[in-house]
Design an enzyme around this catalytic site. Structure first.
Site, PDB file in Angstrom:
ATOM      1  N   LYS A   1      44.275  43.977  42.092  1.00 38.50           N
ATOM      2  CA  LYS A   1      45.354  44.753  41.479  1.00 38.50           C
ATOM      3  C   LYS A   1      44.956  45.231  40.086  1.00 38.50           C
ATOM      4  O   LYS A   1      45.285  46.334  39.682  1.00 38.50           O
ATOM      5  CB  LYS A   1      46.586  43.852  41.393  1.00 38.50           C
ATOM      6  N   GLN A   2      44.308  44.380  39.347  1.00 36.84           N
ATOM      7  CA  GLN A   2      43.916  44.719  37.982  1.00 36.84           C
ATOM      8  C   GLN A   2      42.728  43.849  37.606  1.00 36.84           C
ATOM      9  O   GLN A   2      42.435  42.871  38.277  1.00 36.84           O
ATOM     10  CB  GLN A   2      45.066  44.470  37.022  1.00 36.84           C
TER      11      GLN A   2
ATOM     12  N   GLU B   1      47.081  39.583  40.849  1.00 38.07           N
ATOM     13  CA  GLU B   1      48.199  38.948  41.574  1.00 38.07           C
ATOM     14  C   GLU B   1      48.168  39.237  43.075  1.00 38.07           C
ATOM     15  O   GLU B   1      49.058  38.820  43.801  1.00 38.07           O
ATOM     16  CB  GLU B   1      49.534  39.402  40.968  1.00 38.07           C
TER      17      GLU B   1
END
Lengths: 768, 768
Positions: free
Chosen positions: B602-603, B490
């Protein structure tokens, strides 16, 4: 659309017939302003129908706490709201004890509103049969004085039609008002004192948080058949209101008239403790003069404005009415007297958008003010940004920039950013370029270089620092790129390498470097001061140069055009003509998701760059880009049609240019976007002026000289405008047969017309 | 970070010492829940210090009006708030007329909290010297019954230390509660009746708008030195509160004990008119059993859960505590009994995020529930989405899609979208793929195909329709592209061709086409029904196929890797290691603008695709992508470390895998993100389970068989876990020396271990 509702008239905006559904729209269209205050065309007497109340004081705002879905770092704390100020216009009217309320009258007839733009007044007249059967004829004239800009005046005339009657006027001032637009239902005003002195009423109130202190004041005079009546009403005081009640018995055919003078004194201009005294002195001045004398002054003041800024159009009343409405509203909004003020997108006609200053000022408004006012006005607008430089540096710092990089806000009142969508606030950074361009444009037009060493260069350095830091190097492209921006086309967000933005960035840096050289050579004291203050080094300017020299521009070899952004050609390129009409305006019909993925352009983007830097491109290049981009443009920004009108005229596509002209000039009068009740589109009105002067007139500055390439739409017999070019006033009149030029004064002046040199002598009309 | 605050213990979470600064964090960590309701570890007695009160009822929410800066079409109307329910736990305690309040006590000593995960209870004990000098010892045990899930029980024991004293207990229920998190300060609850019946108290209240009716109830028993005392207090009734007051005089060394039973009956499960009666029957049941018997049942119930879902780790207490905490919290949040419920990211431990259902459920939680519960639980979670298909179609329609295309919401309570950032709601569409993947995964693991013809195929058709419509054809790329998306990362918004999203889209379509064939062949009645209902044509599926076959995937020839999105390589690729530590976490230090333009992830995004579809890629490909992307990953999502732990283990990078494991398993216990006071990260806890079973254990399903590639971190002596694979229970124990397998029951089963076939017989331990 509201087409054919406003009566065509060359000098007035006229509404005939009372339509409750149109009250809010007309409240916008008949708004009045004097640069220092403004007033929607709300009724003086009580009205129980739908209405949007709006009284505004220039520069008085409220920092409304921002509302967002999910807070992100760097978001501004507040959104500056233009606030509804205490009302000074109220006059409750009763006839034999029955209130006059147009919403409840048995009959309203001969209803007419007129906004006389030539003389600067607004009048409403009607006959009304009240619920109690009494019939009256009413004429109300109102204006905000240009001469004494803290005051407005109302002449409220009631004539008895049905028989003898008692007419009662209850003039009042009222701070118990609210905003339509608030984020958290905050209270914006705090009333500290409601008082009176004889027949004078005062409300002292200050805005919360910003603490602007104001005194809203009034005084009235009563006349019976034109003869003054002595007044000694007791004041009625409420928490947020002070009023008086004046009764007069009139016979059938006679009239009762109230003159009410009211307005604001504000701590922006007076000591807060002296507001009531200042109000008294204003009232003394205007009541001594009287309504008629004050109105005469108003007519004189407007005559002076029109003398310089009028544009005449022969043979097309609607076009004529449109351009005058635009010029009139611009002058109502901003007169250039106060460098703390700016030109809000809705002026004094509504609350929407908030803030007062957008890039609209630099990109659209400055050319108008430069050409129709003393050059000090445009300089004042430039100085406004200079005064905000420190805040622009702070704003950039919040976003992670350093070393004096400046990012001017998207929306502001005092230099602080106050818009709150990341895709706009953080990404619509091209605004920085418009500010630099305005500096260039100001010098180009006025020849006044002094702004640059005195103030402009510091602004340019801050802006160039921003661009250098904002660009980053792309290894695959082996160029500097600008990632994650929103261009003027707000229907694309967070794109990479918006051509317009990249082009402006490169230009800004080069222009700054050029000015650094010029100031160093010609203004060495300023240069030393600026270098000392900014600590600008050669190493830094070399880094700038590297970015400018190696800026990336997305380009399609196949189409031979610059791409609006990296991914534009990946979109499904279906033109607007092939889009079902029912889908438009897309900003009302489509989800944001769909809009973003579509190829549809809200307003000129690449073409905006071709407008600003037209001498960088050939006519063939313009044509290619116009032909590619215009078919995808939905013109859902009020700022779009004007630029397209200018470009179409340049390409000799006069039918298209004319259509765009009508759209920009009558956007509000004909309510193209079905939203005029929210207020007028003030800043785009300057674009309308450009579309005549720069579009049809083809006016440019080339090599320090004015140049014209006049064209005329076939719908017009003639049109004329005036420009103040370097303190010389030139009147230009274009007919199908040719163009004539009149130079005022005693000087001579050389211009170019259709590429040929023409020498004008003052007092002689030269045709070309 | 909160490291070393929680006492390491293999079965309990323990806090020692009273620290007012930690009260809110501990309220989260010591939360209890039973799948139907939850309770933060708020004190029973009044506490005047900082606290975050939270009682929650599963499935009871409030549609809080959305708050956005600037409304755009398609935005959801509301954000579903998990709401603080009326409190049933309150017991005000007084000693000789002085209130016990840990914030005002002269001294608090021997303070200890314990959350016993093995037995499912929470206990708090301390000695306190009150302002009046009285000293007491307090033990409070609390649990929410798994057995009777509408009720909780509290045993509140006060022992006199300083001398003889009068102890007064005032148990009450209270609906005068508020949410910390509201958009518009709406009132969420309306109390309709406060009543009592003997010593039983009831509050009937319903949520506004959603109108969930609830009865919050209680009944207490009093004991003096363990001997029951008869009660006949008068009820005290307030607008939002009913309470009783019980006094008992005790001698020094003696104890007074209150047993309080309380909870909720809700209109989701009962007739609204019968809530009080239902409450009475619950109270009768539990008071008849008594506190101890109910607690025994609780221990049994938890023993049953642990029997199947426990993971043991030898030689690393913190790692052991971490995984049990994760498994415990997952079971407290969701037990799979009710297909209307789902797994909220904060479970019953806080209000943040709102809604209950994210893609977390399909991507992270389903594997855990599939392997540790009866397969009906996972099926229940899939059915939840089937039940929401119509709403997903509506949701897509709002955004401009048609013909039954379905876009599942990003966040939901009832199938409607209720998140409100366009870059998430409109663009983070990969969630649709996770739902399709869960269908595939469910069949792969359970072998239960029946869900697909009965329900799943309709879901898959809606999803494939969405992908086909959402993709568009790019002429320059001569491929289908997916523009304007946000991937799992995101920290990039509105990008083009997010590889993960494109890959999922292609896979979804192909998988749907495959299932269409299988259902046609094997379940012709279902096929007819579905085709009849969806009106799916060959022409349409051909259009899907065209998109899937010609999907574009951004790829770098030079790096030989897939690009996270079109523009990734244009970014300045500075690794996290080269980023100043002071700049992290970037979501707290950087503006959104800077984050978006940065390369920081972010991930897992591309790597998430490599996780889901690992058999599509070679180990070398994984390694290349891991080596490229992980160095840019900041793991600022709780969902990041688990996937990276699995991938690192697969690459035999055990040190890295272990570090990621600790981070995921002790995220909340050690408060890595300094936010545990807001509640726990429930859904990522399932990722912790995956990082042991799939990461270290290397468990996969290959060709309908379980497969293992066991590895063990050098910090551990052994670890073990159990899985329920197609109704056969297998226990796996891994040591450095090797792995042993125990198959329960009477069956036999063939598995693969490190690529070799191993046949297991029930009752025999097989080492491999």
């Amino acid at each position: 659309m509201n087409q054919d509702y406003i009566v065509p008239n060359v000098w007035s905006i006229i509404e005939e017939g009372f339509d409750k559904e149109k009250v809010k729209s007309s409240e916008s269209l008949f708004s009045i302003g004097n640069g220092a205050m403004g007033q929607r065309a709300n009724f003086e007497e009580h009205y129980s129908g739908h209405t949007f109340q709006g009284s505004y004081i220039a520069g008085v705002y409220y920092p409304d706490k921002t509302r967002v879905g999910w807070w992100k770092n760097g978001y501004p704390e507040y959104f500056a709201k233009v606030i509804n100020a205490p009302s000074w216009i109220g006059i409750d009217v009763m006839v034999n004890g029955e209130a006059l309320d147009l919403n409840t009258c048995k009959k309203v007839a001969k209803y007419k509103r007129e906004l006389n733009m030539q003389e600067g007044w607004y009048k409403r007249s009607f006959t009304a049969t009240l619920p109690n059967g009494q019939e009256i004829e009413v004429h109300v004239t109102r204006f905000l004085s240009l001469d004494i800009d803290e005051v407005g005046a109302i002449q409220y005339n009631v004539k008895a039609l049905s028989g003898d009657m008692e007419v009662s006027f209850s003039p009042y001032v009222d701070s118990g008002i609210t905003n339509e637009d608030t984020n958290w239902d905050d209270k914006f005003w705090n009333t500290t004192k409601v008082s009176f002195d004889g027949q004078l009423g005062f409300i002292e109130a200050h805005t919360m948080k910003t603490n602007f202190a104001t005194c809203t004041f009034m005084e009235s005079k009563l006349f019976h058949n034109g003869k003054a009546v002595a007044l000694n009403s007791e004041a009625s005081i409420e928490e947020n209101k002070v009023g008086f009640n004046y009764k007069v018995s009139i016979k059938k055919g006679e009239s009762a008239t109230l003159h009410k003078f009211g307005g604001y004194t504000v701590s922006r201009n007076h000591e807060a403790s002296q507001l009531v005294n200042a109000a008294k002195s204003v009232l003394e001045k205007v009541t001594t003069m009287g309504f008629d004398a004050l109105l005469d002054k108003q007519k004189e003041a407007w005559a002076k404005i029109w003398e310089m800024s009028d544009i005449t159009i022969d043979g097309d009343i609607k076009a004529q009415q449109g351009i005058r409405f635009n010029i009139f509203q611009l002058n109502q909004t901003y007169l250039g007297k106060d460098s703390r003020l700016n030109i809000g997108p809705k002026g004094f006609t509504g609350e929407k958008y908030g803030g007062s200053t957008y890039w609209d000022t630099e990109a659209y408004c400055i050319p108008f003010y430069m050409a129709t006012k003393d050059q000090s006005v445009a300089r004042s607008l430039l100085k406004y940004r200079y005064n905000h430089l420190e805040k622009a540096i702070e704003n950039a710092k919040k976003l992670g920039f350093s070393n004096g990089a400046a990012l001017y806000p998207m929306v502001t009142m005092n230099g602080e950013e106050c818009h709150n969508e990341w895709e706009i606030t953080f990404e619509e950074i091209h605004r920085n370029g418009a500010i630099a361009f305005a500096i260039y444009n100001y010098f180009r037009f006025t020849g006044d270089y002094s702004y640059i060493p005195e103030m402009g260069l510091e602004v340019l350095i801050g802006i160039s620092r921003f661009w250098q830091q904002r660009a980053s190097f792309s290894k695959p492209k082996n160029k500097y790129v600008i990632l994650g921006v929103t261009g003027p086309n707000e229907y694309e967000n967070n794109v990479n390498n918006n051509w317009y933005t990249n082009y402006l960035a490169k230009w800004c840096i080069n222009y700054t470097l050029e000015q650094l050289g010029k100031v160093k050579d010609g203004y060495s004291d300023d240069y030393k001061r600026i270098i000392g203050m900014t600590k600008l080094t050669d190493k830094e300017t070399e880094a700038w140069k590297k970015v400018a020299d190696n800026m990336y521009f997305p380009f399609s070899e196949e189409l031979d055009i610059y791409l609006q952004q990296d991914g534009f050609l990946d979109k499904e390129l279906i033109t607007v003509a092939n889009l079902d009409r029912s889908q438009r305006p897309i900003n009302q019909k489509w989800s944001w998701d769909r809009i973003l993925r579509s190829p549809y352009i809200k307003q000129a983007d690449t073409l905006q760059g071709f407008y600003l830097f037209e001498d960088h491109f050939t006519l063939e290049e313009l044509e290619k880009h116009f032909d590619f981009y215009e078919p995808f443009t939905v013109h859902e920004s009020s700022l779009s049609p004007c630029v397209h009108s200018i470009q179409a005229a340049k390409l000799d596509r006069m039918e298209q240019a004319y259509t765009f002209y009508l759209r920009t000039s009558r956007l509000d009068l004909d309510d193209y976007n079905k939203e005029v009740e929210e207020g007028l589109h003030i800043t785009s009105m300057a674009g309308t002026w450009m579309s005549i002067v720069e579009g049809f007139g083809g006016m440019r500055v080339v090599d320090d000289k004015l140049s014209f390439t006049p064209r005329i739409p076939k719908q017009w017999k003639a049109y004329s405008f005036k420009v103040n070019f370097r303190n010389r006033i030139l009147k230009v009149k274009v007919t199908e047969a040719g163009t004539s030029f009149d130079l005022e004064g005693t000087d001579e002046m050389s211009i170019r017309v259709n590429g040929k040199r023409v020498v004008l002598k003052a007092g002689e009309t030269v045709s070309a």
